[in-house]
Design a protein around this motif. Structure first.
Motif, PDB file in Angstrom:
ATOM      1  N   PHE A  29       0.823  -1.212   0.000  1.00  0.00           N
ATOM      2  CA  PHE A  29       0.000   0.000   0.000  1.00  0.00           C
ATOM      3  C   PHE A  29       0.853   1.256   0.000  1.00  0.00           C
ATOM      4  N   SER A  30       1.958   1.224   0.743  1.00  0.00           N
ATOM      5  CA  SER A  30       2.785   2.422   0.876  1.00  0.00           C
ATOM      6  C   SER A  30       3.382   2.872  -0.460  1.00  0.00           C
ATOM      7  N   LEU A  31       3.386   1.992  -1.454  1.00  0.00           N
ATOM      8  CA  LEU A  31       3.944   2.333  -2.764  1.00  0.00           C
ATOM      9  C   LEU A  31       2.939   3.008  -3.682  1.00  0.00           C
ATOM     10  N   TYR A  32       1.706   3.154  -3.225  1.00  0.00           N
ATOM     11  CA  TYR A  32       0.642   3.693  -4.071  1.00  0.00           C
ATOM     12  C   TYR A  32       0.295   5.127  -3.698  1.00  0.00           C
ATOM     13  N   ALA A  33       0.227   5.981  -4.709  1.00  0.00           N
ATOM     14  CA  ALA A  33      -0.454   7.257  -4.532  1.00  0.00           C
ATOM     15  C   ALA A  33      -1.944   6.967  -4.461  1.00  0.00           C
ATOM     16  N   MET A  34      -2.641   7.747  -3.679  1.00  0.00           N
ATOM     17  CA  MET A  34      -4.069   7.522  -3.480  1.00  0.00           C
ATOM     18  C   MET A  34      -4.849   8.781  -3.837  1.00  0.00           C
ATOM     19  N   GLY A  35      -5.982   8.565  -4.473  1.00  0.00           N
ATOM     20  CA  GLY A  35      -6.820   9.690  -4.848  1.00  0.00           C
ATOM     21  C   GLY A  35      -8.270   9.459  -4.473  1.00  0.00           C
ATOM     22  N   TRP A  36      -8.966  10.544  -4.279  1.00  0.00           N
ATOM     23  CA  TRP A  36     -10.420  10.517  -4.089  1.00  0.00           C
ATOM     24  C   TRP A  36     -11.064  11.258  -5.260  1.00  0.00           C
ATOM     25  N   PHE A  37     -12.078  10.653  -5.821  1.00  0.00           N
ATOM     26  CA  PHE A  37     -12.875  11.242  -6.889  1.00  0.00           C
ATOM     27  C   PHE A  37     -14.342  11.175  -6.463  1.00  0.00           C
ATOM     28  N   ARG A  38     -15.164  11.932  -7.129  1.00  0.00           N
ATOM     29  CA  ARG A  38     -16.594  11.866  -6.812  1.00  0.00           C
ATOM     30  C   ARG A  38     -17.420  12.044  -8.081  1.00  0.00           C
ATOM     31  N   GLN A  39     -18.616  11.489  -8.037  1.00  0.00           N
ATOM     32  CA  GLN A  39     -19.524  11.609  -9.160  1.00  0.00           C
ATOM     33  C   GLN A  39     -20.927  11.885  -8.655  1.00  0.00           C
ATOM     34  N   ALA A  40     -21.440  13.034  -9.027  1.00  0.00           N
ATOM     35  CA  ALA A  40     -22.804  13.406  -8.679  1.00  0.00           C
ATOM     36  C   ALA A  40     -23.744  12.927  -9.776  1.00  0.00           C
ATOM     37  N   PRO A  41     -25.020  12.756  -9.457  1.00  0.00           N
ATOM     38  CA  PRO A  41     -25.982  12.290 -10.469  1.00  0.00           C
ATOM     39  C   PRO A  41     -25.987  13.192 -11.691  1.00  0.00           C
ATOM     40  N   GLY A  42     -25.880  12.586 -12.859  1.00  0.00           N
ATOM     41  CA  GLY A  42     -25.925  13.333 -14.098  1.00  0.00           C
ATOM     42  C   GLY A  42     -24.666  14.106 -14.427  1.00  0.00           C
ATOM     43  N   LYS A  43     -23.613  13.901 -13.639  1.00  0.00           N
ATOM     44  CA  LYS A  43     -22.376  14.644 -13.889  1.00  0.00           C
ATOM     45  C   LYS A  43     -21.215  13.694 -14.115  1.00  0.00           C
ATOM     46  N   GLU A  44     -20.144  14.252 -14.706  1.00  0.00           N
ATOM     47  CA  GLU A  44     -18.925  13.485 -14.906  1.00  0.00           C
ATOM     48  C   GLU A  44     -18.226  13.275 -13.562  1.00  0.00           C
ATOM     49  N   ARG A  45     -17.452  12.202 -13.485  1.00  0.00           N
ATOM     50  CA  ARG A  45     -16.640  11.996 -12.301  1.00  0.00           C
ATOM     51  C   ARG A  45     -15.561  13.073 -12.254  1.00  0.00           C
ATOM     52  N   GLU A  46     -15.296  13.588 -11.039  1.00  0.00           N
ATOM     53  CA  GLU A  46     -14.322  14.654 -10.911  1.00  0.00           C
ATOM     54  C   GLU A  46     -13.332  14.371  -9.786  1.00  0.00           C
ATOM     55  N   PHE A  47     -12.160  14.929  -9.944  1.00  0.00           N
ATOM     56  CA  PHE A  47     -11.104  14.797  -8.955  1.00  0.00           C
ATOM     57  C   PHE A  47     -11.458  15.586  -7.703  1.00  0.00           C
ATOM     58  N   VAL A  48     -11.110  15.019  -6.538  1.00  0.00           N
ATOM     59  CA  VAL A  48     -11.334  15.699  -5.269  1.00  0.00           C
ATOM     60  C   VAL A  48     -10.009  15.982  -4.564  1.00  0.00           C
ATOM     61  N   ALA A  49      -9.228  14.925  -4.333  1.00  0.00           N
ATOM     62  CA  ALA A  49      -7.974  15.095  -3.595  1.00  0.00           C
ATOM     63  C   ALA A  49      -7.071  13.910  -3.871  1.00  0.00           C
ATOM     64  N   ALA A  50      -5.765  14.107  -3.682  1.00  0.00           N
ATOM     65  CA  ALA A  50      -4.814  13.027  -3.877  1.00  0.00           C
ATOM     66  C   ALA A  50      -3.618  13.231  -2.964  1.00  0.00           C
ATOM     67  N   VAL A  51      -2.975  12.102  -2.631  1.00  0.00           N
ATOM     68  CA  VAL A  51      -1.755  12.133  -1.822  1.00  0.00           C
ATOM     69  C   VAL A  51      -0.742  11.207  -2.482  1.00  0.00           C
ATOM     70  N   SER A  52       0.501  11.628  -2.550  1.00  0.00           N
ATOM     71  CA  SER A  52       1.542  10.843  -3.207  1.00  0.00           C
ATOM     72  C   SER A  52       1.899   9.612  -2.384  1.00  0.00           C
ATOM     73  N   TRP A  53       2.682   8.713  -2.997  1.00  0.00           N
ATOM     74  CA  TRP A  53       2.972   7.449  -2.340  1.00  0.00           C
ATOM     75  C   TRP A  53       3.848   7.605  -1.128  1.00  0.00           C
ATOM     76  N   ARG A  54       4.547   8.670  -0.970  1.00  0.00           N
ATOM     77  CA  ARG A  54       5.302   8.903   0.262  1.00  0.00           C
ATOM     78  C   ARG A  54       4.566   9.856   1.192  1.00  0.00           C
ATOM     79  N   GLY A  55       3.446  10.344   0.736  1.00  0.00           N
ATOM     80  CA  GLY A  55       2.657  11.237   1.569  1.00  0.00           C
ATOM     81  C   GLY A  55       3.179  12.653   1.647  1.00  0.00           C
ATOM     82  N   ARG A  56       4.158  12.978   0.814  1.00  0.00           N
ATOM     83  CA  ARG A  56       4.764  14.306   0.910  1.00  0.00           C
ATOM     84  C   ARG A  56       4.007  15.348   0.114  1.00  0.00           C
TER      85      ARG A  56
END
Length: 124
Positions: A29-56
């Motif tokens: 897990f520690s080798l993965y950057a992680m992101g959060w995305f969201r999709q509202a009804p009738g809308k495209e999925r959009e980026f919310v937040a992300a953190v790099s694999w080292r958390g920096r």
């Protein structure tokens, strides 16, 4: 490959807070950057937040900057999204994603592992 399971969604009044969690399987897990995305009804999925694999490095969409905070706990194989001062327009299905050795990309196509999502509903 990692498998991702989100939790923590629900119904909250405007101005309230929620903390989403995304638990990952596997030992790398520690080798993965992680992101959060969201999709509202009738809308495209959009980026919310992300953190790099080292958390920096972290990135936020302008719409959530100052209200949401992404963090990771590699010992628990979990990434979090603390959401404060929620607004009705934050209502969406929130999905986490993983990108091996990634640098906290805002682009969906950089991520190759996706969870199923958790519903967040903010009432006015």
């Amino acid at each position: 490959q990692v498998q991702l399971v989100e939790s923590g969604g629900g119904l909250v009044q405007a101005g309230g807070s929620l903390r989403l969690s995304c638990a990952a399987s596997g030992r790398t897990f520690s080798l993965y950057a992680m992101g959060w995305f969201r999709q509202a009804p009738g809308k495209e999925r959009e980026f919310v937040a992300a953190v790099s694999w080292r958390g920096r490095t972290t990135y936020y969409a302008d719409s959530v900057k100052g209200r949401f905070t992404i963090s990771r706990d590699d010992a628990k194989n979990t990434v979090y999204l603390q959401m404060n001062t929620l607004k009705p327009e934050d209502t969406a299905v929130y999905v986490c994603a993983a990108d091996k050795l990634g640098g906290a990309s805002t682009k969906e196509n950089q991520y190759d592992n996706w969870g199923q999502g958790t519903q967040v509903t903010v009432s006015s």
